[in-house]
Design a protein around this motif. Structure first.
Motif, PDB file in Angstrom:
ATOM      1  N   ASN A  95       0.865  -1.152  -0.042  1.00 51.04           N
ATOM      2  CA  ASN A  95       0.212   0.015  -0.045  1.00 51.04           C
ATOM      3  C   ASN A  95       0.834   1.174  -0.023  1.00 51.04           C
ATOM      4  O   ASN A  95       1.547   1.521   1.006  1.00 51.04           O
ATOM      5  CB  ASN A  95      -0.783   0.153   1.408  1.00 51.04           C
ATOM      6  CG  ASN A  95      -1.809   1.001   1.274  1.00 51.04           C
ATOM      7  OD1 ASN A  95      -2.054   1.885   0.523  1.00 51.04           O
ATOM      8  ND2 ASN A  95      -2.683   1.050   2.192  1.00 51.04           N
ATOM      9  N   SER A  97       0.004   4.467  -0.368  1.00 52.49           N
ATOM     10  CA  SER A  97      -0.608   5.558   0.725  1.00 52.49           C
ATOM     11  C   SER A  97      -0.269   5.541   1.974  1.00 52.49           C
ATOM     12  O   SER A  97      -0.433   6.638   2.893  1.00 52.49           O
ATOM     13  CB  SER A  97      -2.203   5.825   0.469  1.00 52.49           C
ATOM     14  OG  SER A  97      -2.673   4.538   0.561  1.00 52.49           O
ATOM     15  N   GLN A 100       2.828   7.536   2.929  1.00 54.21           N
ATOM     16  CA  GLN A 100       2.593   9.040   2.524  1.00 54.21           C
ATOM     17  C   GLN A 100       1.771   9.631   3.771  1.00 54.21           C
ATOM     18  O   GLN A 100       2.026  10.749   4.016  1.00 54.21           O
ATOM     19  CB  GLN A 100       2.023   9.083   1.124  1.00 54.21           C
ATOM     20  CG  GLN A 100       2.569   8.955   0.006  1.00 54.21           C
ATOM     21  CD  GLN A 100       1.863   8.753  -1.164  1.00 54.21           C
ATOM     22  OE1 GLN A 100       0.576   8.942  -1.229  1.00 54.21           O
ATOM     23  NE2 GLN A 100       2.758   8.674  -2.350  1.00 54.21           N
TER      24      GLN A 100
END
Length: 110
Positions: A95, A97, A100
């Protein structure tokens, strides 16, 4: 009588010591973990093994930070048994994201 039995045992040990020799299921902790997670259903075991290979390949290639590996390990383990669900682990580790969102740092208590 004991000498021939020892010879046979040694011959079998050398015959089974090839690099591609697989561990028996009771001595292979990864297979046991997957088997217990899947309740020994063949299709589930195959999916878990594919996800395990993808996960290990992803980690080897991309070298995610240690915090992400630890986070995904905790997230992918079952609460009661502590066994790892490899499909959940792969979804977590790959993943993009996730890194981030937590790149901003931790909040500190005041």
């Amino acid at each position: 009588m004991k000498l021939p039995l020892v010879g046979i045992a040694v011959a079998l040990a050398f015959a089974g010591s090839g690099a591609d020799a697989k561990l028996p299921p009771l001595r292979d902790p990864v297979f046991l973990n997957i088997g217990f997670v899947c309740q020994w259903q063949e299709s589930c075991i195959e999916k878990q093994q594919r996800a395990m290979k993808r996960s290990l390949g992803f980690v080897k290639k991309n070298k995610p930070p240690a915090w992400k590996v630890q986070f995904c390990n905790r997230r992918a383990s079952f609460r009661r048994t502590g066994r790892i669900d490899w499909i959940s682990y792969y979804n977590c580790i790959s993943n993009r994201s996730l890194g981030q969102a937590s790149a901003g740092g931790r909040r500190t208590a005041r």
